[in-house]
Design an enzyme around this catalytic site. Structure first.
Site, mmCIF file in Angstrom:
data_model
loop_
_atom_site.group_PDB
_atom_site.id
_atom_site.type_symbol
_atom_site.label_atom_id
_atom_site.label_comp_id
_atom_site.label_asym_id
_atom_site.label_seq_id
_atom_site.Cartn_x
_atom_site.Cartn_y
_atom_site.Cartn_z
ATOM 1 N N ASN A 9 0.825 -1.226 0.093
ATOM 2 C CA ASN A 9 0.145 0.251 0.131
ATOM 3 C C ASN A 9 0.872 0.599 0.014
ATOM 4 O O ASN A 9 1.413 1.710 1.351
ATOM 5 C CB ASN A 9 -1.059 -0.176 1.185
ATOM 6 C CG ASN A 9 -1.690 0.705 1.027
ATOM 7 O OD1 ASN A 9 -1.984 1.658 0.826
ATOM 8 N ND2 ASN A 9 -2.528 1.400 2.633
ATOM 9 N N LYS A 11 0.180 4.153 -0.584
ATOM 10 C CA LYS A 11 -0.604 5.150 0.370
ATOM 11 C C LYS A 11 -0.325 6.316 -0.789
ATOM 12 O O LYS A 11 -0.341 6.723 -2.700
ATOM 13 C CB LYS A 11 0.533 5.983 1.964
ATOM 14 C CG LYS A 11 -0.035 4.592 2.574
ATOM 15 C CD LYS A 11 0.106 4.937 4.138
ATOM 16 C CE LYS A 11 -0.387 3.022 4.835
ATOM 17 N NZ LYS A 11 -0.245 3.529 6.329
ATOM 18 N N HIS A 96 -9.172 1.439 4.880
ATOM 19 C CA HIS A 96 -8.051 1.553 5.581
ATOM 20 C C HIS A 96 -8.383 2.644 6.716
ATOM 21 O O HIS A 96 -9.038 3.854 6.816
ATOM 22 C CB HIS A 96 -6.996 2.110 4.511
ATOM 23 C CG HIS A 96 -5.671 1.858 4.886
ATOM 24 N ND1 HIS A 96 -5.441 3.024 6.550
ATOM 25 C CD2 HIS A 96 -4.624 1.249 5.010
ATOM 26 C CE1 HIS A 96 -4.238 2.426 6.450
ATOM 27 N NE2 HIS A 96 -3.594 1.852 5.863
ATOM 28 N N GLU A 98 -6.856 5.313 7.769
ATOM 29 C CA GLU A 98 -7.095 6.470 7.627
ATOM 30 C C GLU A 98 -7.816 6.897 6.641
ATOM 31 O O GLU A 98 -8.265 8.291 6.986
ATOM 32 C CB GLU A 98 -5.344 6.861 7.025
ATOM 33 C CG GLU A 98 -4.350 6.554 7.359
ATOM 34 C CD GLU A 98 -3.158 5.554 6.603
ATOM 35 O OE1 GLU A 98 -2.915 6.106 5.675
ATOM 36 O OE2 GLU A 98 -2.561 5.595 7.525
ATOM 37 N N GLU A 168 -5.622 -4.715 10.607
ATOM 38 C CA GLU A 168 -4.647 -3.918 10.937
ATOM 39 C C GLU A 168 -4.827 -2.314 12.474
ATOM 40 O O GLU A 168 -5.360 -2.047 12.091
ATOM 41 C CB GLU A 168 -4.615 -2.413 9.868
ATOM 42 C CG GLU A 168 -4.504 -3.517 8.129
ATOM 43 C CD GLU A 168 -3.537 -2.092 7.467
ATOM 44 O OE1 GLU A 168 -2.299 -2.570 6.789
ATOM 45 O OE2 GLU A 168 -4.502 -1.200 6.929
ATOM 46 N N GLY A 174 2.036 2.578 10.823
ATOM 47 C CA GLY A 174 3.525 3.760 10.329
ATOM 48 C C GLY A 174 4.500 4.140 11.880
ATOM 49 O O GLY A 174 4.301 5.235 11.768
ATOM 50 N N SER A 214 3.135 -1.824 10.107
ATOM 51 C CA SER A 214 4.293 -1.592 10.714
ATOM 52 C C SER A 214 4.942 -3.397 9.966
ATOM 53 O O SER A 214 6.280 -3.689 11.188
ATOM 54 C CB SER A 214 5.283 -0.718 11.955
ATOM 55 O OG SER A 214 4.315 -0.246 12.480
HETATM 56 P P1 PGA Z 1 2.751 0.640 7.510
HETATM 57 O O1 PGA Z 1 0.828 0.859 7.119
HETATM 58 O O2 PGA Z 1 3.056 -0.703 7.066
HETATM 59 O O3 PGA Z 1 3.899 1.912 7.244
HETATM 60 O O4 PGA Z 1 2.371 0.166 9.295
HETATM 61 C C1 PGA Z 1 0.371 -0.568 6.732
HETATM 62 C C2 PGA Z 1 -1.417 0.096 5.995
HETATM 63 O O5 PGA Z 1 -1.264 1.284 6.611
HETATM 64 O O6 PGA Z 1 -1.403 -0.826 5.046
#
Ligand code: PGA
Length: 258
Positions: A9, A11, A96, A98, A168, A174, A214
């Site tokens: 992903n 983003k 997601h 976000e 998640e 992140g 992460s």
């Molecule tokens: P990250 O994000 O691996 O940077 O923690 C995962 C995601 O949001 O899909």
């Protein structure tokens, strides 16, 4: 153990040239390999066609990061499932955290998006996951159950068989703080049990439940070795070709060892 699925992903990252370079670097690393692991790249929409062009000769598929819950028409700024399907996009991340946080997506709107994707033959990758306070209060299972029930349990058995779930935990996205393999496995078992109650044992066994938050080259092997972790949804670590490749290799290693 069934083959894993590793989804990158991206983003809202990379300029056009950087995206092109990253796709080429990943293609070069995967060249000549026959993978059991499914690999999906989810760049920003602007680079989807670039990705589908490369996907044709490579061991990966293209995925979007969102789509509209409506079919077409006067929805300025939106992209429909039909448009994604028409350029060869096969997957689409939905719900997601976000998007839930910054764009106020609800379980109901996610359910509408799932329907759109299925109508056009795309595979929804539906995200769920609790906030840190939920885990501290011990309500994390309830939160995830509600998200899943309201966003995908309206589907028929046949429809459900084609979707992917991504767990998640929001506190791990992140942040560099990964769920421990035991925490991930515990929630994945819980999700599989929910699916089993609703759709039966076979569909639950076959369901793909990915871990995200992460996940990186250093911890992927241990996470993927958990019997109920069917792969990963990778954010930051999918922006570096070699690290993303190492995560794919971790998935291949786990499958060979089991
Ligand atoms: P990250 O994000 O691996 O940077 O923690 C995962 C995601 O949001 O899909």
């Amino acid at each position: 153990m069934k083959p894993k699925l590793v989804i990158g992903n991206w983003k809202m990252n990379k300029t056009f040239e950087e995206a092109d370079d990253l796709i080429i670097e990943i293609s070069d690393l995967l060249e000549g390999l026959t993978l059991q692991t499914g690999v999906v790249l989810c760049p920003p929409n602007l680079y989807l066609e670039l990705t589908t062009d490369h996907a044709e000769e490579n061991e990966f598929s293209a995925g979007a990061q969102n789509c509209c819950e409506f079919s077409n028409g006067a929805y300025t700024g939106e992209i429909s499932a039909e448009m994604l399907a028409a350029i060869g996009v096969e997957f689409c991340i939905l719900g997601h955290s976000e998007r839930r946080k910054y764009f106020h997506e609800s379980n109901q709107s996610i359910a509408g998006k799932v329907n759109q994707l299925l109508t056009h033959g795309l595979i929804p990758v539906v995200c769920c996951g609790e906030q840190l306070e939920d885990r501290k209060n011990g309500t994390h299972f309830n939160v995830v159950e509600k998200q899943i029930t309201e966003s995908v349990f309206h589907l028929t058995k046949d429809q459900f068989e084609t979707i992917v779930i991504a767990y998640e935990p929001v506190w791990a996205i992140g942040t560099g703080e990964t769920a421990t393999p035991a925490q991930a496995e515990e929630m994945h078992v819980f999700i599989r049990q929910l699916i089993e109650k609703k759709y039966g044992t076979e569909i639950a066994y076959n369901a793909y439940i990915l871990y995200g938050g992460s996940c990186n080259a250093g911890n992927a092997l241990e996470l993927f070795a958990q019997p109920n972790v069917d792969g990963g949804l990778i954010g930051g670590a999918s922006l570096k070709a070699k690290e993303f490749f190492d995560i794919i290799e971790a998935a291949e290693t786990v499958l060979k060892d089991n």
